[in-house]
Design an enzyme around this catalytic site. Structure first.
Site, PDB file in Angstrom:
ATOM      1  N   ARG A  16       0.821  -1.212   0.000  1.00 19.21           N
ATOM      2  CA  ARG A  16       0.000   0.000   0.000  1.00 19.21           C
ATOM      3  C   ARG A  16       0.865   1.276   0.000  1.00 19.21           C
ATOM      4  O   ARG A  16       0.572   2.254   0.669  1.00 19.21           O
ATOM      5  CB  ARG A  16      -0.970  -0.004   1.191  1.00 19.21           C
ATOM      6  CG  ARG A  16      -2.076  -1.039   1.038  1.00 19.21           C
ATOM      7  CD  ARG A  16      -2.978  -1.081   2.238  1.00 19.21           C
ATOM      8  NE  ARG A  16      -2.248  -1.482   3.421  1.00 19.21           N
ATOM      9  CZ  ARG A  16      -2.545  -1.152   4.664  1.00 19.21           C
ATOM     10  NH1 ARG A  16      -3.589  -0.395   4.900  1.00 19.21           N
ATOM     11  NH2 ARG A  16      -1.812  -1.553   5.685  1.00 19.21           N
ATOM     12  N   LEU A  18       1.284   3.526  -2.240  1.00 16.32           N
ATOM     13  CA  LEU A  18       0.627   4.732  -2.751  1.00 16.32           C
ATOM     14  C   LEU A  18      -0.249   5.351  -1.665  1.00 16.32           C
ATOM     15  O   LEU A  18      -0.257   6.570  -1.456  1.00 16.32           O
ATOM     16  CB  LEU A  18      -0.212   4.399  -3.994  1.00 16.32           C
ATOM     17  CG  LEU A  18      -0.923   5.588  -4.638  1.00 16.32           C
ATOM     18  CD1 LEU A  18       0.073   6.637  -5.118  1.00 16.32           C
ATOM     19  CD2 LEU A  18      -1.793   5.145  -5.825  1.00 16.32           C
ATOM     20  N   GLU A 487     -21.194  -1.595  20.910  1.00 17.46           N
ATOM     21  CA  GLU A 487     -20.311  -2.338  20.000  1.00 17.46           C
ATOM     22  C   GLU A 487     -18.810  -2.061  20.165  1.00 17.46           C
ATOM     23  O   GLU A 487     -18.069  -2.043  19.179  1.00 17.46           O
ATOM     24  CB  GLU A 487     -20.737  -2.122  18.526  1.00 17.46           C
ATOM     25  CG  GLU A 487     -22.193  -2.469  18.253  1.00 17.46           C
ATOM     26  CD  GLU A 487     -22.617  -2.286  16.792  1.00 17.46           C
ATOM     27  OE1 GLU A 487     -21.761  -2.219  15.903  1.00 17.46           O
ATOM     28  OE2 GLU A 487     -23.849  -2.205  16.569  1.00 17.46           O
ATOM     29  N   ARG A 518      -8.063   4.782   0.390  1.00 17.48           N
ATOM     30  CA  ARG A 518      -8.684   3.848   1.325  1.00 17.48           C
ATOM     31  C   ARG A 518      -8.765   2.430   0.744  1.00 17.48           C
ATOM     32  O   ARG A 518      -9.195   2.234  -0.381  1.00 17.48           O
ATOM     33  CB  ARG A 518     -10.081   4.323   1.687  1.00 17.48           C
ATOM     34  CG  ARG A 518     -10.539   3.755   2.986  1.00 17.48           C
ATOM     35  CD  ARG A 518     -11.949   4.153   3.306  1.00 17.48           C
ATOM     36  NE  ARG A 518     -12.600   2.996   3.892  1.00 17.48           N
ATOM     37  CZ  ARG A 518     -12.494   2.658   5.173  1.00 17.48           C
ATOM     38  NH1 ARG A 518     -11.799   3.419   5.987  1.00 17.48           N
ATOM     39  NH2 ARG A 518     -13.078   1.583   5.625  1.00 17.48           N
ATOM     40  N   GLU A 608     -26.857  -3.143  -2.122  1.00 18.91           N
ATOM     41  CA  GLU A 608     -25.733  -3.184  -3.060  1.00 18.91           C
ATOM     42  C   GLU A 608     -25.483  -4.580  -3.628  1.00 18.91           C
ATOM     43  O   GLU A 608     -24.713  -4.726  -4.565  1.00 18.91           O
ATOM     44  CB  GLU A 608     -24.472  -2.597  -2.440  1.00 18.91           C
ATOM     45  CG  GLU A 608     -23.869  -3.416  -1.343  1.00 18.91           C
ATOM     46  CD  GLU A 608     -22.719  -2.680  -0.672  1.00 18.91           C
ATOM     47  OE1 GLU A 608     -22.941  -1.549  -0.216  1.00 18.91           O
ATOM     48  OE2 GLU A 608     -21.626  -3.248  -0.605  1.00 18.91           O
ATOM     49  N   CYS A 646     -28.466   1.196   5.304  1.00 21.20           N
ATOM     50  CA  CYS A 646     -27.725   2.452   5.195  1.00 21.20           C
ATOM     51  C   CYS A 646     -28.068   3.260   3.960  1.00 21.20           C
ATOM     52  O   CYS A 646     -27.158   3.716   3.268  1.00 21.20           O
ATOM     53  CB  CYS A 646     -26.247   2.157   5.125  1.00 21.20           C
ATOM     54  SG  CYS A 646     -25.596   1.646   6.676  1.00 21.20           S
ATOM     55  N   GLU A 668     -31.722   5.552   6.368  1.00 20.70           N
ATOM     56  CA  GLU A 668     -30.918   6.759   6.330  1.00 20.70           C
ATOM     57  C   GLU A 668     -31.634   7.877   5.565  1.00 20.70           C
ATOM     58  O   GLU A 668     -31.419   8.049   4.383  1.00 20.70           O
ATOM     59  CB  GLU A 668     -29.607   6.405   5.624  1.00 20.70           C
ATOM     60  CG  GLU A 668     -28.541   7.423   5.754  1.00 20.70           C
ATOM     61  CD  GLU A 668     -27.265   6.980   5.041  1.00 20.70           C
ATOM     62  OE1 GLU A 668     -26.679   5.966   5.448  1.00 20.70           O
ATOM     63  OE2 GLU A 668     -26.883   7.665   4.086  1.00 20.70           O
ATOM     64  N   HIS A 697     -22.749  11.358   9.297  1.00 22.37           N
ATOM     65  CA  HIS A 697     -21.529  11.361   8.489  1.00 22.37           C
ATOM     66  C   HIS A 697     -20.764  12.661   8.614  1.00 22.37           C
ATOM     67  O   HIS A 697     -19.692  12.820   8.043  1.00 22.37           O
ATOM     68  CB  HIS A 697     -21.872  11.076   7.028  1.00 22.37           C
ATOM     69  CG  HIS A 697     -22.591   9.762   6.866  1.00 22.37           C
ATOM     70  ND1 HIS A 697     -23.970   9.681   6.918  1.00 22.37           N
ATOM     71  CD2 HIS A 697     -22.137   8.503   6.744  1.00 22.37           C
ATOM     72  CE1 HIS A 697     -24.326   8.410   6.805  1.00 22.37           C
ATOM     73  NE2 HIS A 697     -23.234   7.684   6.706  1.00 22.37           N
TER      74      HIS A 697
HETATM   75  N1  GLN Z   1     -24.982  -1.568  13.986  1.00 21.44           N
HETATM   76  C1  GLN Z   1     -24.004  -1.007  13.109  1.00 21.44           C
HETATM   77  C2  GLN Z   1     -23.432   0.253  13.727  1.00 21.44           C
HETATM   78  O1  GLN Z   1     -24.155   0.922  14.420  1.00 21.44           O
HETATM   79  C3  GLN Z   1     -24.629  -0.646  11.792  1.00 21.44           C
HETATM   80  C4  GLN Z   1     -23.635   0.019  10.882  1.00 21.44           C
HETATM   81  C5  GLN Z   1     -24.070   0.104   9.467  1.00 21.44           C
HETATM   82  O2  GLN Z   1     -25.211  -0.087   9.157  1.00 21.44           O
HETATM   83  N2  GLN Z   1     -23.171   0.432   8.576  1.00 21.44           N
HETATM   84  O3  GLN Z   1     -22.294   0.600  13.489  1.00 21.44           O
HETATM   85 ZN    ZN Z   2     -26.093   2.453   8.520  1.00 21.74          ZN
END
Ligand code: GLN
Ligand code: ZN
Length: 760
Positions: A16, A18, A487, A518, A608, A646, A668, A697
């Site tokens: 990696r 670069l 988490e 990335r 996706e 998401c 979202e 974000h």
């Molecule tokens: N439960 C995950 C978090 O809160 C969900 C993340 C996601 O949907 N990308 O990070």
């Molecule tokens: Zn999410």
């Protein structure tokens, strides 16, 4: 004629390099000169890798400091107004990343891969102007090492199709402005040499194109192929079949057509027209998107079949797409199980496979050098071992999948929600979060110290518990109603589960470029999946023991686990997903038995995973919905199942989302107000919905007022009984200080709306 064709090669570097130099330059620790120096070294090394493995077609202009679509926009002079005062690298990186005056250009996923490209911004009033410097320089650079390259560019129909109009309207209205620049570009390229190949990538041809776009193909390639006699044009498609376009391209004066026979086996149907046209076929037979060793005997059979129709002399051997989408080399995988490693092949190894296949196919086995013979033998051995290894094949899992009878949970939604509401007693506009709380430096350090045995398991657990204590205490204090543990123990929502499931493997250096600097290192599924023991129960029950409020259990769903991993290619994706679903359903059951009353199964990557061709959508939806339902089939009626996705554009798939039958879905919508929510009302969506009320974000803290109006606008679309209030995604990338204030404001906003609207 030489027959070994490399469509494109990874550019980030085997270590990696670069990425590292770019990030150091952005942090102002290195000069742009040092970026250029590393880039030159990488390019030279990458060209040599290709040359050494016998490739006869090696690309230039597949290198990029950030992204090839961005490079193409710069080449065509498609520079958005806000950047026009800038020049050179400052211009380039500001377009990619934004700067203090201007927001970055949008980025989105490249077809169904995890690579993101920069979306060019076009408008009718802009004047475009060619700048072929990068292309010319890179060609000459390779030449200075004695390597005559073919030149890769993104084709005009794909470039325009993937761009966006900032002045409204269809991008293809700008076709007549853009195409002449491509002609000019090819004119410039033709001055470089008397015999030069341009590879024009047109992956958009693998989508279902409307007749208007299809009608552009012939005039475009009639024109481009007649710019100069010195040029030969190769139109390359990948990721799916491009049958409609092939039927047209054969009637244009281009020279080569590249087809992906692995991800678009319908391309076989194009062989007859190809054969008639006498075009050269670049046959993609080595998987450019996965990490498995090619089954060389199988590829040879496929090629034999192809050569029944297309003359052998017209065939070239290649990967299914650019090797950009695979990791670089297996050389650095020192810790991997030897047998598992023997099944894998990264970009460098794939070049050897292309070469081996071509030599055997055209010249016979006798033409192999002793080293190649050895490679071929190893390839056969590896494929036999994969078919039989006990590491892969688990009878118990296979039988369980075969005999599965419980495909969904008990009770219909209407019945379940009544029971849940009376047991759980949450208010209208109940507040919750999506799961993760800030991942601090201390957390990351603790995880890595534990991995490297610098701290004991007890010490590690103690640190995580302290985090959970604080996280629960904060949520209680600020008045959230359904809590989460935060988490802290998870590095990544897929890797965390992969690490605990049998059948999953991890690499040390399997980095693949995701965007700019990335990279991601997806885990890989090599065998039948099972869950040796509970994966989350200890953490969640610990968190529940710290509060009287409801603690929501957090899992990742089967479709997302699948879509964010490299997946075994010796089994249907749907079957792999079913195995994962069964493992998750066991976890749901264990959580429920341990007293957890709400369980969220995230399906961030559900959308996706959609196929590129409409005709394949229903098959995907069928198994994806089936497996989400299997994963929660163990939930009792009174256990409330949430899911999270998401994104917000559900227009095309709303019925499928409803069919997943989760009791609550959080989505979202923060950046789109209530517009995108209207589809839920329109189809009379039954289940409860948590539309994100603020955008996680960005570091910005949303005010109480703005969330009050956001919530009120949600209430215009859906009834209050159906709405949950939450941020629009997990909070792990944010700082504690931002998170605390934002959630305090969110809860305050809910209180105001409850009081204003319905006096509670
Ligand atoms: N439960 C995950 C978090 O809160 C969900 C993340 C996601 O949907 N990308 O990070
Ligand atoms: Zn999410």
């Amino acid at each position: 004629m030489p027959k070994k064709y490399a469509i494109g090669f990874p550019r980030i570097g085997e270590q990696r390099e670069l990425k590292k130099v770019l990030e150091s330059y952005w942090a102002q620790n290195s000069s742009f000169e040092s970026v250029k120096k590393i880039a030159s070294e990488l390019k030279q090394r990458h060209w040599n890798y290709q040359k050494d493995s016998g490739m006869s077609f090696i690309s230039s202009n597949d290198f990029s400091f950030y992204d090839n679509m961005l490079d193409m926009a710069v080449t065509l002079g498609a520079i958005p107004k806000r950047f026009r005062l800038l020049k050179n690298e400052e211009l380039y990186f500001s377009m990619a990343r934004g700067d203090k005056n201007s927001v970055a250009m949008e980025m989105t996923k490249w077809f169904n891969t995890n690579y993101h490209y920069i979306v060019p911004e076009l408008s009718l009033e802009d004047a475009y102007k060619l700048n072929a410097t990068k292309i010319v320089e890179e060609y000459n650079e390779a030449l200075s090492y004695g390597i005559k390259t073919k030149i890769n560019i993104i084709g005009p129909i794909t470039f325009i199709g993937l761009s966006k109009r900032i002045d409204g309207g269809d991008t293809y209205e700008l076709y007549h402005k853009i195409l002449p620049l491509y002609e000019e570009l090819l004119g410039e390229i033709s001055k470089l040499d008397s015999n030069i190949i341009v590879q024009v990538d047109e992956p958009i041809f693998v989508k279902d194109l409307d007749t208007k776009v299809l009608s552009l193909i012939k005039p475009t390639y009639d024109k481009l192929a007649s710019v100069s006699k010195k040029l030969k044009i190769a139109v390359v498609t990948y990721f799916e079949n491009s049958c409609e376009a092939t039927n047209i391209l054969v009637h244009t004066p281009i020279d080569f057509i590249g087809l992906d026979f692995l991800h678009g086996d319908e391309n076989l149907k194009s062989l007859n027209v190809l054969a008639k046209s006498d075009k050269k076929l670049i046959a993609g037979v080595v998987d450019g998107r996965n990490i498995w060793k090619n089954d060389i005997d199988k590829s040879l059979k496929l090629l034999e079949n192809i050569s029944q129709i297309v003359k052998k002399e017209n065939i070239l051997i290649s990967s299914s797409c650019s090797l950009l989408h695979t990791p670089f080399t297996l050389k650095y995988e020192e810790k991997m199980d030897k047998e598992i490693k023997s099944w894998l092949s990264y970009a460098v190894e794939k070049l050897d496979e292309i070469s081996l296949i071509a030599t055997i196919f055209f010249d016979g086995e006798d033409a192999l050098s002793s080293e190649e013979k050895h490679l071929y033998e190893n390839n056969k051995k590896a494929n036999i071992s994969r078919r039989t290894s006990p590491l892969i094949h688990d009878k118990n899992v296979q039988q369980r999948v075969e005999n599965i009878t419980k495909l969904e949970r008990d009770g219909v939604y209407e019945e379940r929600i009544k029971i849940q509401k009376s047991l759980l007693r949450y208010k209208e506009l109940a507040t919750t979060t999506i799961g993760s709380f800030p991942q601090t430096t201390e957390l990351r350090a603790a995880r890595s110290e534990f991995k490297n045995s610098q701290i004991t398991e007890d010490e590690y657990i103690a640190q995580m518990k302290t985090y959970i204590d604080d996280c629960v205490a904060f949520q209680e204090e600020c008045g959230l109603e359904v809590l989460v543990h935060g988490e802290p123990e998870r590095n990544d929502m897929v890797e965390y589960f992969g690490e605990q499931l049998s059948g999953y493997g991890f690499s040390q250096n399997g980095w693949v470029q995701s965007y700019g600097s990335r990279c991601v290192k997806p885990p890989f599924i090599y065998g039948d999946i099972s869950r040796p023991k509970p994966m989350t129960v200890a953490w969640i029950t610990y968190a529940q023991s710290k509060t009287d409020k409801i603690m929501k259990g957090m899992l990742t769903g089967p479709v997302t686990i699948l879509n964010w991993s490299f997946v075994r290619d010796d089994m249907d994706r749907g079957n792999v997903s079913k195995q994962i679903a069964l493992a998750i359903s066991d976890e749901v059951n264990d959580l429920q038995k341990a007293g957890i009353k709400i369980i969220q199964v995230d399906e961030a990557a559900f959308k996706e995973g959609y196929p590129l061709r409409n005709s394949k959508i229903s098959a995907y939806e069928e198994w994806a919905v089936r497996d989400f339902k299997i994963s929660v089939s163990s939930a009792k009626k009174e256990t409330q199942i949430h899911t999270h996705m998401c994104y917000s554009e559900f227009n095309d798939i709303i019925k499928t989302i409803e069919a997943m039958d989760a009791d609550v879905i959080s989505i979202e919508t923060a950046r789109s107000g209530n517009e995108l929510l209207k589809i839920f009302a329109k189809v009379a969506y039954k289940q409860e919905v948590g539309p994100g009320v603020y955008d996680i974000h960005s570091p910005r803290i949303p005010s109480v007022d703005e969330m009050v109006s956001q919530i009120k606008s949600l209430l215009e679309v859906l009834p209050k009984e159906q709405i949950w209030i939450n941020p629009d995604c997990g909070l792990k990338t944010r700082k504690w200080q931002e998170v605390k204030q934002s959630l305090i404001n969110m809860v305050a906003a809910v209180k105001i709306v409850r009081k204003d609207n319905f006096q509670i």
